[in-house]
Design a protein around this motif. Structure first.
Motif, short mmCIF file in Angstrom:
data_model
loop_
_atom_site.label_atom_id
_atom_site.label_comp_id
_atom_site.label_asym_id
_atom_site.label_seq_id
_atom_site.Cartn_x
_atom_site.Cartn_y
_atom_site.Cartn_z
N ILE A 136 69.40 59.88 39.68
CA ILE A 136 69.68 61.16 39.01
C ILE A 136 68.78 61.41 37.81
N ARG A 137 68.15 60.34 37.27
CA ARG A 137 67.17 60.44 36.18
C ARG A 137 67.62 61.40 35.07
N PRO A 138 68.72 61.10 34.42
CA PRO A 138 69.25 62.02 33.41
C PRO A 138 68.44 62.01 32.11
N ILE A 139 68.39 63.16 31.46
CA ILE A 139 67.79 63.22 30.13
C ILE A 139 68.80 62.67 29.13
N ALA A 140 68.33 62.33 27.94
CA ALA A 140 69.19 61.67 26.94
C ALA A 140 70.42 62.50 26.61
N GLU A 141 70.29 63.80 26.51
CA GLU A 141 71.43 64.66 26.16
C GLU A 141 72.51 64.59 27.23
N ARG A 142 72.10 64.51 28.49
CA ARG A 142 73.07 64.43 29.59
C ARG A 142 73.81 63.10 29.55
N TYR A 196 67.71 54.89 25.96
CA TYR A 196 67.28 53.86 26.91
C TYR A 196 67.33 54.37 28.34
N VAL A 197 68.47 54.88 28.76
CA VAL A 197 68.62 55.33 30.15
C VAL A 197 67.62 56.45 30.45
N SER A 198 67.50 57.40 29.55
CA SER A 198 66.57 58.50 29.75
C SER A 198 65.13 58.02 29.83
N LYS A 199 64.76 57.13 28.95
CA LYS A 199 63.38 56.63 28.88
C LYS A 199 63.00 55.84 30.14
N VAL A 200 63.85 54.94 30.57
CA VAL A 200 63.48 54.08 31.71
C VAL A 200 63.59 54.79 33.06
N THR A 201 64.30 55.89 33.11
CA THR A 201 64.43 56.62 34.38
C THR A 201 63.48 57.82 34.48
N ASN A 202 62.87 58.20 33.38
CA ASN A 202 62.01 59.39 33.38
C ASN A 202 60.58 59.10 32.96
N ASN A 203 60.10 57.90 33.21
CA ASN A 203 58.70 57.56 32.86
C ASN A 203 57.73 58.23 33.76
#
Length: 103
Positions: free
Chosen positions: A60-66, A96-103
């Motif tokens: 789902i590659r969520p952005i940090a706000e999500r 962390y989640v946003s960064k590692v899933t949206n590189n």
């Protein structure tokens, strides 16, 4: 001489920002794996977590706000982590989640 000083200041700021971002990333990963208990339900390749309870964050590659919204308010069967994690911890795991899933 003035130009040299500007270059030094630029590199210090750039280096410090990268260092702080790396620290936030590591803090977020630690929270994901431990105190946040996120890895129990969510698959995330960078964290080495594989599970089928919650959605795969790699997909789902969520952005940090999500991520922050889901952690603060809960979503579906996922409970809110307010009172479990501090605001700084929530910000770190969201980053962390946003960064590692949206590189």
């Amino acid at each position: 001489m003035k130009k040299f000083i500007y270059i030094i200041v630029f590199f210090k700021i750039f280096f410090i920002q990268n260092l702080l971002a790396d620290e936030l990333l590591l803090k977020g990963k630690e929270i994901f794996l431990n105190s946040g208990n996120c890895a129990t339900c969510h698959s995330l390749q960078d964290a080495g977590s594989v599970t089928n309870v919650g959605p795969s964050l790699d997909q789902i590659r969520p952005i940090a706000e999500r991520v922050k919204n889901a952690v603060v308010n809960g979503i579906g069967v996922m409970p809110s982590a307010m009172g479990v994690l501090s605001e700084d911890e929530i910000d770190a795991v969201s980053y962390y989640v946003s960064k590692v899933t949206n590189n």
